[in-house]
Design a protein around this motif. Structure first.
Motif, PDB file in Angstrom:
ATOM      1  N   GLY A 146       0.753  -1.287   0.107  1.00  0.00           N
ATOM      2  CA  GLY A 146       0.028  -0.048   0.077  1.00  0.00           C
ATOM      3  C   GLY A 146       0.775   1.314   0.073  1.00  0.00           C
ATOM      4  O   GLY A 146       0.212   2.424  -0.311  1.00  0.00           O
ATOM      5  N   GLU A 147       2.234   1.073   0.339  1.00  0.00           N
ATOM      6  CA  GLU A 147       3.067   2.201   0.219  1.00  0.00           C
ATOM      7  C   GLU A 147       4.487   1.632   0.115  1.00  0.00           C
ATOM      8  O   GLU A 147       4.749   0.337   0.128  1.00  0.00           O
ATOM      9  CB  GLU A 147       3.071   2.974   1.558  1.00  0.00           C
ATOM     10  N   LEU A 148       5.469   2.390  -0.398  1.00  0.00           N
ATOM     11  CA  LEU A 148       6.649   1.866  -0.616  1.00  0.00           C
ATOM     12  C   LEU A 148       7.630   1.675   0.889  1.00  0.00           C
ATOM     13  O   LEU A 148       8.425   1.037   0.647  1.00  0.00           O
ATOM     14  CB  LEU A 148       7.438   3.005  -1.387  1.00  0.00           C
ATOM     15  N   PHE A 178      -0.735   0.042  -4.410  1.00  0.00           N
ATOM     16  CA  PHE A 178      -2.025  -0.529  -4.700  1.00  0.00           C
ATOM     17  C   PHE A 178      -2.946  -0.272  -3.331  1.00  0.00           C
ATOM     18  O   PHE A 178      -2.500  -0.592  -2.203  1.00  0.00           O
ATOM     19  CB  PHE A 178      -2.242  -1.903  -4.575  1.00  0.00           C
ATOM     20  N   ARG A 179      -4.189   0.445  -3.561  1.00  0.00           N
ATOM     21  CA  ARG A 179      -5.033   0.840  -2.440  1.00  0.00           C
ATOM     22  C   ARG A 179      -6.646   0.734  -2.914  1.00  0.00           C
ATOM     23  O   ARG A 179      -6.659   1.132  -4.023  1.00  0.00           O
ATOM     24  CB  ARG A 179      -4.860   2.087  -1.826  1.00  0.00           C
ATOM     25  N   ASN A 180      -7.156  -0.403  -2.407  1.00  0.00           N
ATOM     26  CA  ASN A 180      -8.508  -0.702  -2.587  1.00  0.00           C
ATOM     27  C   ASN A 180      -9.522   0.787  -2.342  1.00  0.00           C
ATOM     28  O   ASN A 180     -10.406   0.707  -1.079  1.00  0.00           O
ATOM     29  CB  ASN A 180      -9.102  -1.740  -2.056  1.00  0.00           C
ATOM     30  N   ARG A 190      -6.949   9.946  -8.314  1.00  0.00           N
ATOM     31  CA  ARG A 190      -7.077   8.850  -7.147  1.00  0.00           C
ATOM     32  C   ARG A 190      -7.573   7.543  -7.948  1.00  0.00           C
ATOM     33  O   ARG A 190      -8.440   7.498  -8.626  1.00  0.00           O
ATOM     34  CB  ARG A 190      -8.234   9.145  -6.485  1.00  0.00           C
ATOM     35  N   THR A 191      -6.452   6.677  -7.850  1.00  0.00           N
ATOM     36  CA  THR A 191      -6.745   5.209  -8.517  1.00  0.00           C
ATOM     37  C   THR A 191      -6.574   4.295  -7.706  1.00  0.00           C
ATOM     38  O   THR A 191      -5.992   4.526  -6.460  1.00  0.00           O
ATOM     39  CB  THR A 191      -5.769   5.165  -9.912  1.00  0.00           C
ATOM     40  N   ARG A 192      -6.744   3.093  -8.028  1.00  0.00           N
ATOM     41  CA  ARG A 192      -6.547   2.054  -7.126  1.00  0.00           C
ATOM     42  C   ARG A 192      -4.930   1.292  -7.216  1.00  0.00           C
ATOM     43  O   ARG A 192      -4.511   0.723  -6.518  1.00  0.00           O
ATOM     44  CB  ARG A 192      -7.726   0.916  -7.329  1.00  0.00           C
ATOM     45  N   MET A 197       6.778   7.854  -5.368  1.00  0.00           N
ATOM     46  CA  MET A 197       8.350   8.198  -5.482  1.00  0.00           C
ATOM     47  C   MET A 197       8.186   8.654  -4.041  1.00  0.00           C
ATOM     48  O   MET A 197       7.701   9.584  -3.672  1.00  0.00           O
ATOM     49  CB  MET A 197       8.537   9.264  -6.547  1.00  0.00           C
ATOM     50  N   GLU A 198       9.123   7.900  -3.281  1.00  0.00           N
ATOM     51  CA  GLU A 198       9.252   8.313  -1.995  1.00  0.00           C
ATOM     52  C   GLU A 198      10.682   8.248  -1.256  1.00  0.00           C
ATOM     53  O   GLU A 198      11.313   7.203  -1.822  1.00  0.00           O
ATOM     54  CB  GLU A 198       8.154   7.939  -0.937  1.00  0.00           C
ATOM     55  N   PHE A 199      11.050   8.628  -0.254  1.00  0.00           N
ATOM     56  CA  PHE A 199      12.193   8.401   0.365  1.00  0.00           C
ATOM     57  C   PHE A 199      12.053   8.430   2.061  1.00  0.00           C
ATOM     58  O   PHE A 199      11.369   9.286   2.670  1.00  0.00           O
ATOM     59  CB  PHE A 199      13.554   8.876   0.028  1.00  0.00           C
ATOM     60  N   LYS A 262      -7.002  19.719  -3.025  1.00  0.00           N
ATOM     61  CA  LYS A 262      -6.838  18.345  -2.424  1.00  0.00           C
ATOM     62  C   LYS A 262      -5.266  18.141  -2.468  1.00  0.00           C
ATOM     63  O   LYS A 262      -4.442  18.725  -2.734  1.00  0.00           O
ATOM     64  CB  LYS A 262      -7.335  17.419  -3.407  1.00  0.00           C
ATOM     65  N   GLU A 263      -5.034  16.870  -1.604  1.00  0.00           N
ATOM     66  CA  GLU A 263      -3.598  16.429  -1.442  1.00  0.00           C
ATOM     67  C   GLU A 263      -2.575  16.282  -2.954  1.00  0.00           C
ATOM     68  O   GLU A 263      -3.227  15.691  -3.668  1.00  0.00           O
ATOM     69  CB  GLU A 263      -3.372  15.424  -0.606  1.00  0.00           C
ATOM     70  N   LEU A 264      -1.426  17.017  -2.988  1.00  0.00           N
ATOM     71  CA  LEU A 264      -0.520  16.181  -4.146  1.00  0.00           C
ATOM     72  C   LEU A 264       0.505  15.682  -3.336  1.00  0.00           C
ATOM     73  O   LEU A 264       0.648  14.471  -4.006  1.00  0.00           O
ATOM     74  CB  LEU A 264      -0.077  17.709  -4.570  1.00  0.00           C
ATOM     75  N   TYR A 265       1.169  16.030  -2.354  1.00  0.00           N
ATOM     76  CA  TYR A 265       2.114  15.151  -1.809  1.00  0.00           C
ATOM     77  C   TYR A 265       2.049  15.304  -0.339  1.00  0.00           C
ATOM     78  O   TYR A 265       1.301  15.953   0.247  1.00  0.00           O
ATOM     79  CB  TYR A 265       3.474  15.879  -2.109  1.00  0.00           C
TER      80      TYR A 265
HETATM   81  N1  GAP Z   1       4.397   6.600   2.592  1.00  0.00           N
HETATM   82  C1  GAP Z   1       3.612   7.509   2.933  1.00  0.00           C
HETATM   83  C2  GAP Z   1       2.263   7.418   1.996  1.00  0.00           C
HETATM   84  O1  GAP Z   1       1.980   6.595   1.221  1.00  0.00           O
HETATM   85  P1  GAP Z   1       0.160   8.907   1.658  1.00  0.00           P
HETATM   86  O2  GAP Z   1      -0.229  10.317   1.897  1.00  0.00           O
HETATM   87  O3  GAP Z   1      -0.701   7.830   1.896  1.00  0.00           O
HETATM   88  O4  GAP Z   1       1.428   8.480   2.320  1.00  0.00           O
HETATM   89  C3  GAP Z   1       1.521   9.547  -0.482  1.00  0.00           C
HETATM   90  O5  GAP Z   1       0.288   8.807  -0.164  1.00  0.00           O
HETATM   91  C4  GAP Z   1       1.091  10.088  -1.922  1.00  0.00           C
HETATM   92  O6  GAP Z   1       0.828   9.303  -2.876  1.00  0.00           O
HETATM   93  C5  GAP Z   1       0.039  11.059  -1.619  1.00  0.00           C
HETATM   94  O7  GAP Z   1       0.538  12.396  -1.481  1.00  0.00           O
HETATM   95  C6  GAP Z   1      -0.271  11.089  -3.342  1.00  0.00           C
HETATM   96  O8  GAP Z   1       0.638  12.087  -3.965  1.00  0.00           O
HETATM   97  C7  GAP Z   1      -0.121   9.624  -3.596  1.00  0.00           C
HETATM   98  N2  GAP Z   1      -1.316   8.899  -3.845  1.00  0.00           N
HETATM   99  C8  GAP Z   1      -2.062   8.369  -2.378  1.00  0.00           C
HETATM  100  N3  GAP Z   1      -3.102   7.655  -2.769  1.00  0.00           N
HETATM  101  C9  GAP Z   1      -3.328   7.927  -3.954  1.00  0.00           C
HETATM  102  C10 GAP Z   1      -4.216   7.247  -4.993  1.00  0.00           C
HETATM  103  N4  GAP Z   1      -5.229   6.487  -4.725  1.00  0.00           N
HETATM  104  N5  GAP Z   1      -4.001   7.657  -6.290  1.00  0.00           N
HETATM  105  C11 GAP Z   1      -3.048   8.238  -6.865  1.00  0.00           C
HETATM  106  N6  GAP Z   1      -2.087   8.746  -6.136  1.00  0.00           N
HETATM  107  C12 GAP Z   1      -2.254   8.492  -4.725  1.00  0.00           C
END
Ligand code: GAP
Length: 443
Positions: A146-148, A178-180, A190-192, A197-199, A262-265
């Motif tokens: 669900g996250e890197l 991947f997020r449901n 917002r997609t599934r 890109m993260e560190f 809405k959220e970008l980063y």
């Molecule tokens: N590791 C931290 C993390 O995953 P998050 O805020 O849940 O944090 C990070 O997600 C970034 O991923 C968001 O700021 C957004 O840019 C992107 N993101 C999150 N959910 C997304 C989705 N369903 N579709 C596209 N981008 C998404």
């Protein structure tokens, strides 16, 4: 303009081959999108520029490329199986599902218009479940990440020991997550499945505020590089109780999209939460021994997180322009649509357009294109009028167009047209490389 800007971007993206609806010949799959020939170039350019800026050009950062499916214990330890949830309500009338934090449940259902039809809110887990191997029983359950971030924590010791980096240092990764999602939508916002890109930047706990501010500044600088103007950004400090379970401070970088702010980063101070949880759950020692002070401690973490698809979306939104430009007819103007993309991100850096399809012109033009392709992505187009070809290149954001005309056969020169200024310059073919190198690398 704002209201229909999204429609224009979605239409241009499809028409020109940036992004198509996924599985379209089967009627599509809701909220799935495929990047086409230009979209994949844009995406790769963003990823490469990001990697170059945050990893290879720095001495304090290294990368990894971890498996998407990890041991399920990872997600238990990280808290995702318990807390990676969104509040879900369902309309008892039409059975549409909504995020309870995104609608007013006291009002009518946004889908069928009935009132007082919502179920009680319940927590819905966003992790994508799958099964490993032939059996689909409880023992073979696994999850798509669900996250890197978790791979950077799980691999922390191996990376630190093999790279011999000292704190502070970071581990970066790019890849699909991947997020449901209950309510995906707004094109690629917002997609599934999406690319992140993260560190994780590992620090001494006493220094977290300094590093947090530093990375906020670096994220702003990256957005400026992507052509995003600061007036469209909002830096939102997330209040206590609203942050993710692992975070002690989070700043959401929000963008004013045509469909709302809405959220970008995100930028989060994850403390030592993750490393400690993995120490508890795995039994591994993930402490760091400072070779100078001899202090042994669990590093804390600052995490800048960048959604790639949202980056691509804001890059397109910011670059899109409709401009009145003079036509060849005295006193007349026409509207041109142009993507003023940062040169580094443009899918094609240059296009070669012979004035006619006659072999004597296309031979010269093809040779020029073949030579340019050894350095830059280069389009070649010899069909339709030159005006239409310029319009097409403007619409896909190509910074430089080279026309080969009949004079070129005599003076060994070509015309270079600048996408933004529309200025045309006559350049000797032998000088083209140095001319474009100067323009492209200086940008
Ligand atoms: N590791 C931290 C993390 O995953 P998050 O805020 O849940 O944090 C990070 O997600 C970034 O991923 C968001 O700021 C957004 O840019 C992107 N993101 C999150 N959910 C997304 C989705 N369903 N579709 C596209 N981008 C998404």
């Amino acid at each position: 303009m704002q209201n229909d800007l999204m429609e224009k971007i979605v239409s241009l993206a499809k028409r020109r081959g940036f992004v198509f609806p996924g599985s379209e010949i089967y009627g599509g799959l809701a909220n799935s999108w495929d990047y086409g020939p230009l979209g994949v170039e844009l995406k790769r350019n963003i990823m490469e520029a990001w990697w170059q800026r945050f990893v290879t050009s720095r001495g304090d950062m290294v990368g990894i490329d971890a498996a998407i499916i990890m041991n399920p214990k990872v997600w238990e330890a990280s808290g995702h199986l318990e807390s990676f949830t969104d509040p879900l309500v369902e309309c008892k009338q039409c059975h549409n599902r909504f995020r309870a934090d995104q609608i007013d449940v006291k009002k009518a259902c946004p889908n069928c218009g009935n009132k007082d039809t919502f179920t009680e809110s319940r927590n819905f887990n966003l992790m994508f479940k799958t099964f490993l191997g032939a059996a689909d029983d409880a023992k073979s359950v696994a999850y798509l990440r669900g996250e890197l971030a978790q791979a950077m924590f799980v691999d922390f010791k191996s990376v630190q020991e093999t790279s011999r980096k000292r704190i502070p240092f970071g581990i970066a990764q790019q890849g699909k997550c991947f997020r449901n999602e209950i309510t995906p939508g707004n094109f690629i916002f917002r997609t599934r499945e999406f690319t992140l890109m993260e560190f994780e930047y590992f620090i001494h706990p006493d220094e977290w505020e300094k590093h947090f501010e530093y990375w906020l500044g670096e994220m702003k600088a990256w957005l400026a590089f992507c052509g995003v103007s600061e007036k469209n950004l909002v830096f939102h400090d997330i209040e206590d109780g609203e942050r993710a379970h692992y975070s002690k401070r989070t700043v959401d970088i929000e963008y004013q999209y045509p469909f709302g702010q809405k959220e970008l980063y995100g930028l989060a101070y994850r403390t030592d939460y993750d490393l400690k949880r993995h120490m508890d759950f795995s039994g591994a020692d993930l402490q760091y021994l400072d070779p100078v002070t001899n202090q042994k401690y669990v590093p804390h973490v600052i995490e800048p997180s960048f959604g790639l698809d949202r980056t691509a979306l804001v890059v397109l939104l910011e670059a899109y322009r409709e401009e009145e430009v003079p036509t060849s007819k005295e006193g007349e103007t026409a509207t041109r649509t142009v993507l003023k993309l940062p040169i580094a991100l443009a899918p094609y850096k240059v296009a070669v357009l012979p004035l006619s399809k006659k072999p004597e012109l296309s031979d010269v033009a093809q040779k020029i294109a073949a030579d340019l392709r050894t350095r830059w992505s280069c389009d070649y187009d010899e069909t339709q009028s030159i005006g239409r070809r310029y319009r097409r290149q403007d619409e896909i954001g190509t910074p430089f167009c080279i026309t080969v005309d009949f004079d070129s056969l005599n003076d060994q020169s070509v015309t270079v047209r600048d996408r933004d200024t529309l200025k045309q310059e006559r350049i000797a073919i032998t000088e083209l490389n140095s001319y474009l190198t100067e323009k492209i690398t200086k940008a």
